[in-house]
Design an enzyme around this catalytic site. Structure first.
Site, PDB file in Angstrom:
ATOM      1  CG  ASP A  55      -2.125  -1.022   1.010  1.00  0.00           C
ATOM      2  OD1 ASP A  55      -2.120  -1.446  -0.069  1.00  0.00           O
ATOM      3  OD2 ASP A  55      -2.615  -1.300   1.857  1.00  0.00           O
ATOM      4  CB  ALA A 171      -5.508   2.347   5.947  1.00  0.00           C
TER       5      ALA A 171
END
Length: 297
Positions: A55, A171
């Site tokens: 990511d 996240a």
């Protein structure tokens, strides 16, 4: 598709370097021109950006394409990899489908972040995942007041406050105890981190709302703003941070129509054995709800 494709990878990871070489060969075989970051002149001239990594690497690539129409295709070389569409073993097929136009483009909302300092100075930033206000002194809490739509909600000492998009709900906001929000929900989240308060619950607000965090004068610690874990701005006491929906999206190349539920199960390896649901024809069916392939959270 013809034209140039930027290949972004982590040059310090041997696996990423090997994957980049494979992607370059596949692009050349498909009639596209591979471009590396050090060779990049104009982002808007690109047809697509292929990102090889986790990511963090994909968020770095989003910085390059922000404000353009160039789509990103993420190939997961990390662990959870919510910001990836394909897996390592699918690089060749992913490039072939890109070159033949067999993909859709999905736009993900971002947020605009405004920092208003006590001296009147204003800084503007943005985030795809989240904007996080955190204490700068590890030994002390930062004292803040949070605001929604121009009205104060609560004040407390805390380690920080995460203001997230739906995309970023899996996240930092998730690790701080926030809810998972499906990416097609047009919403923002506010999640306090280790707050010393009776009411310090995660909040989900609508797309027209404005979130704000003020660093109180009584705070024993200054703070720092981090956007997507990458771009940092120091926040002295008295500073105000406002977060609102931005009209500038990040564009993602999508090759799978697997539902987000399947992607969530795949990424977190959730236990679904024994599930019996109804198929599209109404009949009972067995099996795991594993994702067809990786995806963006």
């Amino acid at each position: 598709m013809t034209g140039s494709a930027l290949v972004v990878h982590h040059s310090g990871r041997p696996e990423a370097v090997a994957a980049a070489a494979e992607a370059v060969a596949a692009l050349e075989a498909a009639g596209m021109t591979p471009v590396h970051e050090e060779e990049l002149a104009q982002v808007s001239d690109l047809a697509v950006v292929i990102v090889l990594g986790g990511d963090g690497t994909i968020l770095r690539a989003a910085e390059l394409t922000h404000g353009t129409d160039v789509p990103l295709l993420g190939v997961n070389l990390g662990h959870v990899g919510f910001l990836a569409e394909s897996e390592r073993e699918d690089i060749g097929e992913a490039v072939r489908r890109l070159a033949s136009g067999q993909y859709d483009v999905e736009e993900r909302r971002t947020v605009e972040v405004r920092v208003l300092r006590p001296d009147g100075e204003v800084e503007v930033g943005w985030a795809l995942n989240e904007a996080t206000v955190e204490k700068s002194d590890r030994a002390r809490m930062v004292e803040v007041v949070v605001e929604v739509d121009g009205r104060p909600l609560s004040s407390f000492g805390c380690d920080g406050v995460v203001m997230s998009t739906a995309t970023g709900s899996t996240a930092h906001a998730f690790s701080a105890g926030g809810p998972v929000v499906w990416p097609d929900v047009d919403a923002m989240l506010l999640v306090p981190v280790s707050a010393h308060a009776l009411f310090a619950r995660p909040l989900v607000v609508g797309p027209t709302s404005v979130l704000a965090v003020e660093i109180l004068a009584r705070s024993m610690s200054d703070a720092v703003l981090t956007c997507d874990g990458r771009r940092r701005i120091d926040l002295p006491t008295g500073t105000r941070v406002e977060v609102r929906r931005s009209d500038v999206p990040v564009r993602l190349a999508r090759m799978s129509h697997a539902p987000f539920t399947d992607r969530l199960v795949s990424r977190f390896a959730l236990p679904v054995s024994g599930w019996r649901g109804r198929g599209v024809n109404g009949s009972r069916q067995r099996g795991d709800a594993r994702a067809e392939d990786g995806g963006l959270g």
